[in-house]
Design an enzyme around this catalytic site. Structure first.
Site, PDB file in Angstrom:
ATOM      1  N   PRO A 113      -6.280   3.904  -1.178  1.00  0.00           N
ATOM      2  CA  PRO A 113      -5.048   4.691  -0.627  1.00  0.00           C
ATOM      3  C   PRO A 113      -5.531   5.872  -0.351  1.00  0.00           C
ATOM      4  O   PRO A 113      -6.626   6.132  -0.685  1.00  0.00           O
ATOM      5  CB  PRO A 113      -3.974   4.622  -1.742  1.00  0.00           C
ATOM      6  CG  PRO A 113      -5.028   4.723  -2.883  1.00  0.00           C
ATOM      7  CD  PRO A 113      -6.161   3.836  -2.667  1.00  0.00           C
TER       8      PRO A 113
ATOM      9  N   LYS B 124     -12.048  -1.040   3.109  1.00  0.00           N
ATOM     10  CA  LYS B 124     -11.309  -0.111   3.990  1.00  0.00           C
ATOM     11  C   LYS B 124     -10.406   0.999   3.280  1.00  0.00           C
ATOM     12  O   LYS B 124      -9.721   0.782   2.369  1.00  0.00           O
ATOM     13  CB  LYS B 124     -10.082  -1.131   4.476  1.00  0.00           C
ATOM     14  CG  LYS B 124      -9.644  -0.329   5.951  1.00  0.00           C
ATOM     15  CD  LYS B 124      -8.358  -0.930   6.476  1.00  0.00           C
ATOM     16  CE  LYS B 124      -7.180  -0.347   5.557  1.00  0.00           C
ATOM     17  NZ  LYS B 124      -6.817   1.189   5.720  1.00  0.00           N
TER      18      LYS B 124
ATOM     19  N   GLU C 227      -2.696  -2.425  -7.541  1.00  0.00           N
ATOM     20  CA  GLU C 227      -2.318  -1.355  -8.445  1.00  0.00           C
ATOM     21  C   GLU C 227      -1.410  -0.578  -7.467  1.00  0.00           C
ATOM     22  O   GLU C 227      -1.612  -0.114  -6.471  1.00  0.00           O
ATOM     23  CB  GLU C 227      -3.361  -0.337  -8.930  1.00  0.00           C
ATOM     24  CG  GLU C 227      -3.328   0.745  -9.898  1.00  0.00           C
ATOM     25  CD  GLU C 227      -2.617   2.016  -9.405  1.00  0.00           C
ATOM     26  OE1 GLU C 227      -1.419   1.680  -9.091  1.00  0.00           O
ATOM     27  OE2 GLU C 227      -2.983   2.975  -9.407  1.00  0.00           O
TER      28      GLU C 227
ATOM     29  N   CYS D  53       0.461   8.063  -8.742  1.00  0.00           N
ATOM     30  CA  CYS D  53       1.117   6.670  -9.314  1.00  0.00           C
ATOM     31  C   CYS D  53       1.457   6.958 -10.721  1.00  0.00           C
ATOM     32  O   CYS D  53       2.508   6.293 -11.292  1.00  0.00           O
ATOM     33  CB  CYS D  53       0.453   5.169  -9.380  1.00  0.00           C
ATOM     34  SG  CYS D  53      -1.222   5.469  -9.601  1.00  0.00           S
TER      35      CYS D  53
ATOM     36  N   GLU E 172      10.004   5.380  -5.724  1.00  0.00           N
ATOM     37  CA  GLU E 172       8.969   6.363  -6.039  1.00  0.00           C
ATOM     38  C   GLU E 172       8.878   7.138  -4.695  1.00  0.00           C
ATOM     39  O   GLU E 172       8.945   7.166  -3.621  1.00  0.00           O
ATOM     40  CB  GLU E 172       7.631   5.385  -5.672  1.00  0.00           C
ATOM     41  CG  GLU E 172       6.443   6.239  -6.154  1.00  0.00           C
ATOM     42  CD  GLU E 172       5.107   5.420  -6.162  1.00  0.00           C
ATOM     43  OE1 GLU E 172       4.168   5.664  -6.868  1.00  0.00           O
ATOM     44  OE2 GLU E 172       4.926   4.600  -5.218  1.00  0.00           O
TER      45      GLU E 172
HETATM   46  P1  NAD Z   1       0.144   1.893   2.036  1.00  0.00           P
HETATM   47  O1  NAD Z   1       0.381   0.985   0.873  1.00  0.00           O
HETATM   48  O2  NAD Z   1       0.805   1.234   3.280  1.00  0.00           O
HETATM   49  O3  NAD Z   1      -1.407   2.200   2.185  1.00  0.00           O
HETATM   50  C1  NAD Z   1      -2.516   1.904   1.182  1.00  0.00           C
HETATM   51  C2  NAD Z   1      -3.645   1.393   1.861  1.00  0.00           C
HETATM   52  O4  NAD Z   1      -3.187   0.010   1.935  1.00  0.00           O
HETATM   53  C3  NAD Z   1      -3.993   1.945   3.233  1.00  0.00           C
HETATM   54  O5  NAD Z   1      -5.467   1.747   3.291  1.00  0.00           O
HETATM   55  C4  NAD Z   1      -3.332   0.907   4.279  1.00  0.00           C
HETATM   56  O6  NAD Z   1      -4.146   0.875   5.590  1.00  0.00           O
HETATM   57  C5  NAD Z   1      -3.425  -0.327   3.525  1.00  0.00           C
HETATM   58  N1  NAD Z   1      -2.438  -1.302   3.654  1.00  0.00           N
HETATM   59  C6  NAD Z   1      -0.972  -1.081   4.141  1.00  0.00           C
HETATM   60  N2  NAD Z   1      -0.592  -2.278   4.221  1.00  0.00           N
HETATM   61  C7  NAD Z   1      -1.575  -3.204   4.109  1.00  0.00           C
HETATM   62  C8  NAD Z   1      -1.382  -4.729   4.235  1.00  0.00           C
HETATM   63  N3  NAD Z   1      -0.572  -5.501   4.499  1.00  0.00           N
HETATM   64  N4  NAD Z   1      -2.753  -5.413   3.826  1.00  0.00           N
HETATM   65  C9  NAD Z   1      -3.740  -4.863   3.811  1.00  0.00           C
HETATM   66  N5  NAD Z   1      -3.810  -3.368   3.526  1.00  0.00           N
HETATM   67  C10 NAD Z   1      -2.643  -2.757   3.764  1.00  0.00           C
HETATM   68  O7  NAD Z   1       0.824   3.400   1.584  1.00  0.00           O
HETATM   69  P2  NAD Z   1       1.546   4.418   2.523  1.00  0.00           P
HETATM   70  O8  NAD Z   1       2.509   3.650   3.543  1.00  0.00           O
HETATM   71  O9  NAD Z   1       0.288   5.226   3.151  1.00  0.00           O
HETATM   72  O10 NAD Z   1       2.291   4.949   1.487  1.00  0.00           O
HETATM   73  C11 NAD Z   1       3.588   4.704   1.229  1.00  0.00           C
HETATM   74  C12 NAD Z   1       3.881   4.922  -0.199  1.00  0.00           C
HETATM   75  O11 NAD Z   1       2.968   4.081  -0.894  1.00  0.00           O
HETATM   76  C13 NAD Z   1       3.584   6.129  -0.981  1.00  0.00           C
HETATM   77  O12 NAD Z   1       4.799   7.057  -0.556  1.00  0.00           O
HETATM   78  C14 NAD Z   1       3.722   5.513  -2.276  1.00  0.00           C
HETATM   79  O13 NAD Z   1       5.045   5.491  -2.670  1.00  0.00           O
HETATM   80  C15 NAD Z   1       2.951   4.549  -2.250  1.00  0.00           C
HETATM   81  N6  NAD Z   1       1.416   4.719  -2.514  1.00  0.00           N
HETATM   82  C16 NAD Z   1       1.001   4.387  -3.904  1.00  0.00           C
HETATM   83  C17 NAD Z   1      -0.402   4.731  -4.422  1.00  0.00           C
HETATM   84  C18 NAD Z   1      -0.921   4.475  -5.524  1.00  0.00           C
HETATM   85  O14 NAD Z   1      -1.612   5.109  -6.156  1.00  0.00           O
HETATM   86  N7  NAD Z   1      -0.571   3.541  -6.175  1.00  0.00           N
HETATM   87  C19 NAD Z   1      -1.237   5.370  -3.224  1.00  0.00           C
HETATM   88  C20 NAD Z   1      -0.934   5.303  -1.816  1.00  0.00           C
HETATM   89  C21 NAD Z   1       0.505   5.193  -1.457  1.00  0.00           C
END
Ligand code: NAD
Length: 477
Positions: free
Chosen positions: A151, A176, A249, A283, A380
């Site tokens: 992330p 990635k 996670e 998180c 969240e």
């Molecule tokens: P996201 O989950 O979409 O992105 C995190 C990563 O996952 C990025 O690299 C993204 O390209 C990838 N990704 C997204 N969908 C995927 C899929 N279907 N298959 C494989 N990879 C995928 O997060 P976001 O939309 O940028 O953020 C939205 C919310 O997610 C935030 O507001 C927060 O609540 C949560 N978040 C949590 C963490 C954490 O530390 N657990 C980190 C980032 C975001």
């Protein structure tokens, strides 16, 4: 940088992506475009996985001592280039530059060193004659090629949390990074390539579609992601179709329960830092204060006072800043949306607005009068927003604390040892802090229950998650 498109790191060197689409990199502090990533496609992933497959038998054959040495050298290189890492991380995220090395880069170095040690302490039962006339032993082996997705909130830390245990155990990786924060991961890939066989770590740039294709690819034996619940569920569903191992996670909604016997000032000091560090995009951030009714008003007053003196947001190069902007326009809109939809019974004690007109800055915000089923308590927000609720009995506090779908981290503040012991048992979270909130160490596991996902990062448990256990049994005659 403004006109260049970044390259993937595959097979030990930089390569132009085959995928033709691109995505702008936007500075969250200025909203200016400073670069572009490619949206890598199936050809890029095929190349990255082919490199990881070629590297696997070579890297697996390295002795634990050799893998340890490689990780130590990577950690040393990170230490000597710490300022460069901090510059890149601050550019991508807008984090305060002055404190970034101490706050984050040093942790990544320590984590690499921890996993260098873990490479040499494989766990298993003693070999022995568990059936008469037969000797059994356990082999702890690498799983193979691993697909990983990270992330944007702690780009380098999260890359290290994923890569270090995987490589220490002898796996090879295709990773990635998040689409908005690739720079520190690319520098890490360059360093890893200097100390490991070509293709041991491959970094492929792209967005959600690239991430989904990385997970769906037939090569990896295991996929790991840190991100949203939505993404985690999509990854688990995709991985189920060919039974890949899954490591998730997925965020949290950490309660901080303050009892009437606590040192209120110490509790408040800890909670304010834990709520607003990294703009609350963490998180394990303290997001829900649950305060005993007899100290509730005092807690709210102290939280507001401490926030005003210790939780300033500002540009990456400003002095005395605790946290920078939110990561993106989407994240700013998400946080603002929660504030706009607050119910009438909620009171904004401080903050509640975007700060300035340029950059995704949001004021540190405290909201009291919250009820358990309010969306700002249940979901969240992932921003600098702290809610406060009031309770009368221990049972009520426990029901409120556990009453969300997330289960990553929680804290309690009390001087009563028996109460602390009972709550550490009954709080349904992967980590429980007593009289503190948010510190973590490389040696101890990080990972949640329920919708926060499964699998552990950090610690020997994190290392073990990247290994498989084989039983070997030999007849003695
Ligand atoms: P996201 O989950 O979409 O992105 C995190 C990563 O996952 C990025 O690299 C993204 O390209 C990838 N990704 C997204 N969908 C995927 C899929 N279907 N298959 C494989 N990879 C995928 O997060 P976001 O939309 O940028 O953020 C939205 C919310 O997610 C935030 O507001 C927060 O609540 C949560 N978040 C949590 C963490 C954490 O530390 N657990 C980190 C980032 C975001």
């Amino acid at each position: 940088m403004a006109t260049t498109t970044l390259q993937n790191h595959i097979g030990g060197s930089l390569r132009n992506a085959h995928g033709t689409g691109t995505l702008d990199l936007i500075d969250p502090a200025t909203e200016e475009v400073y670069g572009r990533i490619p949206l890598s496609d199936a050809h890029d992933l095929d190349a990255a996985y082919a490199a990881a497959v070629s590297a696997f038998p070579i890297w697996r054959e390295r002795t634990p001592a050799e893998r340890q040495l490689a990780l130590f050298r990577i950690a040393d290189a990170m230490a000597s280039r710490a300022e460069e890492f901090a510059d890149l991380e601050s550019q991508d995220t807008g984090k305060p530059r002055a404190t970034l090395v101490a706050d984050e880069i040093e942790q990544s170095i320590d984590q690499l060193r921890f996993f260098a040690g873990a490479a040499r302490s494989l766990e298993g039962r003693a070999a022995g004659e568990y059936a008469a006339g037969h000797t059994s032993y356990v082999r702890r082996e690498p799983i193979g090629v691993i697909g990983q997705v990270t992330p944007w909130n702690y780009p380098l830390n999260m890359a290290v949390w994923k890569i270090a245990p995987a490589l220490a155990a002898g796996n090879t990786v295709v990773l990635k990074p998040a689409e908005s924060t690739p720079l520190s991961t690319l520098l890490l890939a360059e360093i890893v390539a200097e100390h490991t066989p070509a293709g041991t770590l491959n970094v492929v740039l792209g967005g959600r579609e690239t991430g989904a294709a990385l997970v769906a690819h037939p090569v990896p034996q295991m996929v790991a992601i840190t991100g949203s619940v939505r993404a985690g569920m999509a990854v688990a569903a995709s991985a189920a179709s060919d039974l890949k191992r899954v490591h998730l996670e997925l965020g949290g909604k950490a309660p901080a329960v303050v009892f009437d016997d606590a040192s209120i000032q110490k509790a408040v000091d800890a909670i304010v830092t834990a709520a607003f560090f990294n703009a609350g995009q963490d998180c394990t951030a303290a997001t829900r204060v649950i305060a005993h009714s007899s100290v509730h008003d005092e807690v709210v007053r102290a939280l507001v006072a401490r926030t005003k003196t210790h939780a300033r947001t500002g540009a990456p190069h400003e002095d005395g800043v605790l946290f920078g902007p939110l990561s993106s326009a989407a994240q700013l809109a998400q946080v603002q949306g929660f504030i706009d939809r607050l119910p009438a019974h909620a009171t904004i004690e401080t903050g509640g607005r975007r700060q300035g007109e340029k950059g995704y800055f949001f004021e540190p915000t405290i909201i009291s009068g919250m009820r358990q089923d309010d969306e700002a308590v249940q979901n969240e927000i992932f921003g600098p927003v702290l809610t406060v609720q009031s309770f009368d009995t221990d049972d009520e506090a426990l029901t409120m604390a556990n009453g969300v779908r997330y289960a990553l981290a929680a804290s309690i503040f009390t001087r009563d040892h028996t109460r602390a012991m009972r709550f550490t048992r009954d709080l349904d979270f992967g980590c429980v802090w007593v009289n503190t909130h948010i510190p973590f160490v490389s040696d101890m596991p990080h990972g949640g229950f329920k919708h926060s996902g499964y699998g552990k990062d950090l610690s020997q448990y994190g290392f073990d998650d990247y290994t498989r256990v084989k039983h070997v049994m030999t007849a003695l005659d």
